[in-house]
Design a protein around this motif. Structure first.
Motif, PDB file in Angstrom:
ATOM      1  N   HIS A  29       0.874  -1.166   0.000  1.00 44.66           N
ATOM      2  CA  HIS A  29       0.000   0.000   0.000  1.00 44.66           C
ATOM      3  C   HIS A  29       0.920   1.227   0.000  1.00 44.66           C
ATOM      4  O   HIS A  29       2.005   1.165   0.591  1.00 44.66           O
ATOM      5  N   ILE A 127      -2.588  -5.188   6.925  1.00 45.96           N
ATOM      6  CA  ILE A 127      -2.966  -5.328   5.512  1.00 45.96           C
ATOM      7  C   ILE A 127      -3.873  -4.166   5.128  1.00 45.96           C
ATOM      8  O   ILE A 127      -4.937  -3.994   5.706  1.00 45.96           O
ATOM      9  N   THR A 131      -2.676  -3.421  -0.847  1.00 42.15           N
ATOM     10  CA  THR A 131      -1.897  -4.649  -0.677  1.00 42.15           C
ATOM     11  C   THR A 131      -2.790  -5.852  -0.951  1.00 42.15           C
ATOM     12  O   THR A 131      -2.403  -6.805  -1.612  1.00 42.15           O
ATOM     13  N   ARG A 132      -3.983  -5.742  -0.440  1.00 42.88           N
ATOM     14  CA  ARG A 132      -4.908  -6.847  -0.574  1.00 42.88           C
ATOM     15  C   ARG A 132      -5.262  -7.105  -2.039  1.00 42.88           C
ATOM     16  O   ARG A 132      -5.278  -8.240  -2.510  1.00 42.88           O
ATOM     17  N   LYS A 133      -5.498  -6.014  -2.741  1.00 42.69           N
ATOM     18  CA  LYS A 133      -5.865  -6.117  -4.150  1.00 42.69           C
ATOM     19  C   LYS A 133      -4.723  -6.740  -4.968  1.00 42.69           C
ATOM     20  O   LYS A 133      -4.928  -7.642  -5.778  1.00 42.69           O
ATOM     21  N   PHE A 135      -2.366  -8.530  -3.790  1.00 42.62           N
ATOM     22  CA  PHE A 135      -2.195  -9.910  -3.362  1.00 42.62           C
ATOM     23  C   PHE A 135      -3.130 -10.827  -4.156  1.00 42.62           C
ATOM     24  O   PHE A 135      -2.749 -11.915  -4.568  1.00 42.62           O
ATOM     25  N   GLU A 136      -4.359 -10.357  -4.368  1.00 34.79           N
ATOM     26  CA  GLU A 136      -5.323 -11.181  -5.107  1.00 34.79           C
ATOM     27  C   GLU A 136      -4.818 -11.479  -6.513  1.00 34.79           C
ATOM     28  O   GLU A 136      -5.014 -12.571  -7.038  1.00 34.79           O
ATOM     29  N   GLU A 165      -3.763 -11.461  11.109  1.00 36.66           N
ATOM     30  CA  GLU A 165      -4.480 -10.723  10.065  1.00 36.66           C
ATOM     31  C   GLU A 165      -4.127 -11.258   8.669  1.00 36.66           C
ATOM     32  O   GLU A 165      -4.988 -11.413   7.810  1.00 36.66           O
ATOM     33  N   ILE A 166      -2.846 -11.544   8.461  1.00 34.52           N
ATOM     34  CA  ILE A 166      -2.442 -12.097   7.155  1.00 34.52           C
ATOM     35  C   ILE A 166      -3.180 -13.417   6.918  1.00 34.52           C
ATOM     36  O   ILE A 166      -3.757 -13.655   5.869  1.00 34.52           O
ATOM     37  N   THR A 169      -7.218 -12.563   6.626  1.00 32.48           N
ATOM     38  CA  THR A 169      -7.735 -11.773   5.499  1.00 32.48           C
ATOM     39  C   THR A 169      -7.225 -12.288   4.159  1.00 32.48           C
ATOM     40  O   THR A 169      -7.897 -12.128   3.156  1.00 32.48           O
ATOM     41  N   LEU A 170      -6.059 -12.897   4.142  1.00 33.64           N
ATOM     42  CA  LEU A 170      -5.544 -13.362   2.853  1.00 33.64           C
ATOM     43  C   LEU A 170      -5.644 -14.878   2.692  1.00 33.64           C
ATOM     44  O   LEU A 170      -5.289 -15.415   1.647  1.00 33.64           O
TER      45      LEU A 170
END
Ligand code: G4P
Length: 536
Positions: A29, A127, A131-133, A135-136, A165-166, A169-170
């Motif tokens: 991010h 996260i 970062t999440r996006k 990661f996807e 959290e990792i 959420t991931l």
């Protein structure tokens, strides 16, 4: 008890140049520390002499080119580039991904060219959305992820919280390789889990790690001086060693598990562990899917695909560089390659490697390497180069735009020049260009609004074309495909003024609203409406 398994090395010492390559990107991010970490990685690689060069370089470039002024103004990184450096026995190719979500298309394409990614997380924030996006996208492509939890020298969350959290959420297993000794102003270093070694913050990263007898070692009382802190930390580490997963190379390579390093990019702390981890765990170049077969990096014949075009990097030369990932064989300077899209030969007379501040002619490049090929518009995003074989690499995507605008040219005499400029911007992937069938002016489509600003500035700066944007009645568009040409023709005839072609001549249906798009999708069962198109 967590014991670090002795991972099968990814063979950096091998004489095989492909086994030594690590091609990766950093995903994060904005503000998590990607630029700082990049600088430090390059320092280890000896690619730059002074930290700060990456930013300094960017500023220098942006004073030379107007459109890059946007980057400076908004404090974001617009330009994707590649940086090659050697460290230990490995050759690293670090592909920089633009930090702003407006440039997601470029970022996605960059991720098609890497074999692994480093996910940088701000220890206080965990996260974050971007970062999440990203990661996807990595997950879709099964790209293994190494995690670097950054800014441990500042107020940070409890490491268990971050790891949890990792995982949650991931949906990714975590295997910490190091564990922080204290946080924020008490941050004193890291302990290598299962390895009985400590890296002290007050020693230079170069000084290496020192052995300890385990977490009972009195050194921890010395490092954590606050009342009871050392014992509380020992309990924490015991829990981490007993309760968390140990590193498993196969699970990592398959994208199910991430090794986690803790550190501070700013303090250049933990970066060596990270880079050593990349050398040991990260995969060498992988095979790539082409339309007719999968291509293995060990194959003798050279193949590669273009994932990025950058024009006018140096306005003094008005150059245009295509960034190509070599997928197999050896690229030799001066060799003749076949550009599969046109079937024409192309001489690779001056392929280039990029370092932090320089470029150099690449005499030879191997699978996993990214070379810049100067050209005058011959190469496009998604192009495949081979030594003669008729194959096209798949998976360099183009996304249906989310914003569509008609271009209003203030000087009507310059229509031809605009057409040329748009063609070039389209080929570079700055915008998508749609030519309406009814002969009305071109429509440009972008995924993020900032791209419109970039286009406007570049048309003015590089082509002397002042333009404005007008809204169109269209808000969404889709590429259309069908089993037979006849089906396509039928659809095209029924939707005359809502039809356009993209730069490859592929038919595009433009709809006024998402609702009307859905309506057409239901009515025309034999037509496939796609929002992602492979370049070819
Ligand atoms: P980005 O590329 O991911 O956007 O992040 P960047 O490296 O630019 O870092 C964002 C800010 O966080 C910078 O501060 C940087 O100095 C700081 N930073 C990065 N890593 C660490 C770290 O490990 N510890 C601490 N304490 N700070 C860190 P800035 O003030 O916004 O920028 P600058 O003026 O220092 O360049």
């Amino acid at each position: 008890m967590l014991m670090q398994t002795d991972p099968r090395p990814a063979d950096p010492k091998s004489a095989d140049p492909v086994a030594r390559r690590r091609t990766f990107a950093i995903i994060s991010h904005p503000d998590a520390g990607k630029t700082t970490l990049t600088e430090k990685l390059l320092l280890f690689g000896g690619a730059i002499q002074l930290a700060g060069e990456v930013k300094a370089k960017r500023n220098r470039v942006s004073t030379r080119s107007d459109w890059m002024g946007i980057e400076k103004e908004r404090g974001i990184s617009v330009v994707t580039s590649v940086m090659t450096f050697e460290y230990g026995d490995c050759v690293f190719n670090l592909l920089d991904t633009p930090g702003h979500e407006d440039f997601s298309e470029d970022t996605y394409r960059t991720l098609t060219a890497v074999d692994s990614a480093v996910m940088v997380i701000d220890a206080a924030k965990g996260i974050e959305a971007r970062t999440r996006k990203l990661f996807e996208v990595c997950r879709l492509r099964d790209i293994p992820i190494v995690t670097f939890v950054n800014k441990l020298d500042r107020e940070a969350r409890d490491p268990f919280e971050t790891l949890d959290e990792i995982e949650k959420t991931l949906a990714l297993d975590v295997a910490p390789i190091t564990w922080p000794i204290g946080l924020g102003r008490n941050f004193a270093g890291t302990y290598e889990l299962g390895g009985n070694r400590v890296r002290r913050l007050d020693a230079a990263d170069d000084a290496g790690t020192i052995p300890v007898s385990g977490f009972a070692d009195p050194l921890f009382d010395e490092l954590l001086t606050e009342n009871g802190a050392a014992d509380a930390w020992r309990e924490e580490v015991e829990l981490a060693e007993g309760g968390l997963k140990s590193f498993d190379l196969a699970a990592f390579r398959e994208g199910h598990l991430t090794p986690v390093f803790f550190g501070s990019a700013l303090r250049n702390f933990g970066v060596r562990d990270l880079i050593d981890g990349l050398a040991r765990f990260a995969p060498p170049p992988r095979g790539q899917e082409a339309d007719k077969r999968a291509v293995q990096p060990s194959e003798p014949k050279m193949t590669g695909f273009v994932f990025k075009i950058q024009a006018n990097m140096d306005p003094n030369h008005r150059d245009r560089i295509a960034f190509m990932r070599v997928c197999s064989g050896m690229l030799r300077r001066g060799m003749k390659a076949k550009l599969v899209r046109t079937g024409k030969p192309m001489s690779l007379s001056a392929p280039q490697f990029f370092f932090a501040q320089d470029r150099a002619i690449a005499d030879e490049a191997y699978a996993g390497d990214v070379v810049g090929i100067p050209n005058h518009g011959t190469l496009r995003i998604g192009d495949t180069l081979t030594e003669g074989e008729e194959i096209v690499f798949r998976g360099v995507p183009s996304f249906a735009p989310e914003i569509m605008r008609r271009i209003k040219l203030t000087d009507a005499m310059k229509a031809k020049k605009l057409k040329e400029a748009l063609q070039q911007m389209g080929e570079e992937g700055v915008v998508q260009v749609f030519i309406p069938q009814d002969g009305s002016p071109a429509i440009v489509g972008v995924v993020g609004a900032l791209q419109l600003d970039v286009l406007k500035e570049r048309l003015q700066a590089e082509y002397g074309l002042p333009i404005d944007y007008e809204t169109t009645r269209f808000s969404v568009c889709r590429w259309i495909e069908a089993e037979s040409e006849a089906e396509i023709d039928k659809f095209v005839n029924a939707h005359g003024s809502a039809m356009a072609s993209d730069l490859d001549g592929a038919p595009v249906f433009m709809a006024t609203t998402a609702f009307s798009l859905r309506y057409e999708e239901e009515r025309w069962e034999k037509i496939r409406f796609t929002d992602v198109k492979d370049y070819q």
